[in-house]
Design a protein around this motif. Sequence first.
Motif, PDB file in Angstrom:
ATOM      1  N   ALA A  12       0.832  -1.203   0.000  1.00 49.94           N
ATOM      2  CA  ALA A  12       0.000   0.000   0.000  1.00 49.94           C
ATOM      3  C   ALA A  12       0.862   1.247   0.000  1.00 49.94           C
ATOM      4  O   ALA A  12       0.561   2.235  -0.664  1.00 49.94           O
ATOM      5  N   THR A  16      -0.413   3.955  -5.375  1.00 54.40           N
ATOM      6  CA  THR A  16      -1.229   3.373  -6.417  1.00 54.40           C
ATOM      7  C   THR A  16      -0.601   3.567  -7.785  1.00 54.40           C
ATOM      8  O   THR A  16      -0.905   2.852  -8.722  1.00 54.40           O
ATOM      9  N   GLN A  34      -3.122   6.534   0.601  1.00 51.90           N
ATOM     10  CA  GLN A  34      -4.543   6.223   0.622  1.00 51.90           C
ATOM     11  C   GLN A  34      -4.966   5.603  -0.704  1.00 51.90           C
ATOM     12  O   GLN A  34      -4.362   5.861  -1.741  1.00 51.90           O
ATOM     13  N   PRO A  35      -6.034   4.800  -0.696  1.00 53.06           N
ATOM     14  CA  PRO A  35      -6.540   4.251  -1.958  1.00 53.06           C
ATOM     15  C   PRO A  35      -7.049   5.356  -2.877  1.00 53.06           C
ATOM     16  O   PRO A  35      -7.495   6.415  -2.425  1.00 53.06           O
ATOM     17  N   GLU A  36      -6.995   5.079  -4.171  1.00 55.96           N
ATOM     18  CA  GLU A  36      -7.690   5.941  -5.119  1.00 55.96           C
ATOM     19  C   GLU A  36      -9.193   5.816  -4.877  1.00 55.96           C
ATOM     20  O   GLU A  36      -9.686   4.758  -4.462  1.00 55.96           O
ATOM     21  N   PHE A 254      -8.851  -3.302  -6.374  1.00 58.36           N
ATOM     22  CA  PHE A 254      -9.880  -2.268  -6.288  1.00 58.36           C
ATOM     23  C   PHE A 254     -11.138  -2.939  -5.733  1.00 58.36           C
ATOM     24  O   PHE A 254     -11.591  -3.954  -6.285  1.00 58.36           O
ATOM     25  N   ALA A 268     -10.071   0.152   3.406  1.00 58.29           N
ATOM     26  CA  ALA A 268      -8.802   0.848   3.169  1.00 58.29           C
ATOM     27  C   ALA A 268      -7.688   0.239   4.003  1.00 58.29           C
ATOM     28  O   ALA A 268      -6.535   0.130   3.540  1.00 58.29           O
ATOM     29  N   VAL A 272      -6.012  -2.016   0.051  1.00 56.71           N
ATOM     30  CA  VAL A 272      -6.462  -1.970  -1.336  1.00 56.71           C
ATOM     31  C   VAL A 272      -5.910  -0.728  -2.031  1.00 56.71           C
ATOM     32  O   VAL A 272      -5.605   0.286  -1.402  1.00 56.71           O
ATOM     33  N   ALA A 273      -5.800  -0.826  -3.358  1.00 56.62           N
ATOM     34  CA  ALA A 273      -5.298   0.296  -4.147  1.00 56.62           C
ATOM     35  C   ALA A 273      -6.392   1.282  -4.525  1.00 56.62           C
ATOM     36  O   ALA A 273      -6.106   2.432  -4.848  1.00 56.62           O
ATOM     37  N   GLY A 274      -7.662   0.822  -4.505  1.00 55.83           N
ATOM     38  CA  GLY A 274      -8.745   1.703  -4.889  1.00 55.83           C
ATOM     39  C   GLY A 274     -10.064   1.291  -4.287  1.00 55.83           C
ATOM     40  O   GLY A 274     -10.302   0.115  -3.987  1.00 55.83           O
TER      41      GLY A 274
END
Length: 290
Positions: A12, A16, A34-36, A254, A268, A272-274
């Motif tokens: 993480a 991203t 932070q995730p997208e 995602f 989050a 996760v990336a998104g």
Amino acid sequence: MHARAIAATTTALLGTAALLTPTSHARTDDVSGQPEIIAHRGASAYAPENTLPAIDKAAGLGFTWVENDVQRTKDGELVVIHDDSLARTTNVEDVFPGRTPWKVRDFTAAEIARLDAGSWFGRAYAGTRVPTLKQYMRRVEHNHEKLLLEIKNPELYPGIERQTLKLLSNEGWLDHRHRGRLIVQSFSADSLRIVHDLRPGLTTGFLGKPSVGSLHRYAGFADLINPSYTSLSAGYVATVHRFDGPHGRPMGVFAWTVDDAATARTVARYGVAGLITNKPDVVRAALNGS
């Protein structure tokens, strides 16, 4: 496609950007880890899904990423709509009452262009149309947005992968200036393989949750694994991260469709990336601690 023993938290923190730009190492604007946040069918809690007003709303709220669904008309036009039937999100039953079950593939582009795709959502959107993919791409470009494009129901539309990529190329979306602004996803592994084979440089995402034992196969053609958040755990996300995708970097995740603050914070934390969401402003506030 070699397994890599790295922790989810480490992945993480890589950001991203590496997942979203397979041919570039440039970072995204977000360096916080932070995730997208991806506006699902546009900001679809606030405007009719998959329409130009929905992506305009996302842009107005300050969001870069939007998601859409692509299908094909009877005469071969690519249009942006989620369901394989026009009934839920247009007035097709009133305009063409004798043509049940009102499948997208049974109507021409000109016929679909006559339909109202906004009144079902609210009177303020009366007269909104189902956009063609070309119209949609031009509005995304105008808004300086990025796109998570889903090839929907590819089994209904033979050759839709090549056709979609040709349109994206014609609109300039496969050139170096758009690097990092486009991801193509599908629930169909076969469809996604076709996309990867035709355009190996594109970032791709598989919609669903493959078994752990099969992840090594998906790593050959998918940069991202994109399941429902309800099926996710921190352990599964960490396992996905242990595989290198087709561009030599750890696969990402995602999660969809995350619409409340508590869920956004929980998912989050999985690394996760998104986060794909109908309410991007709610998710943003949750991740920012508001």
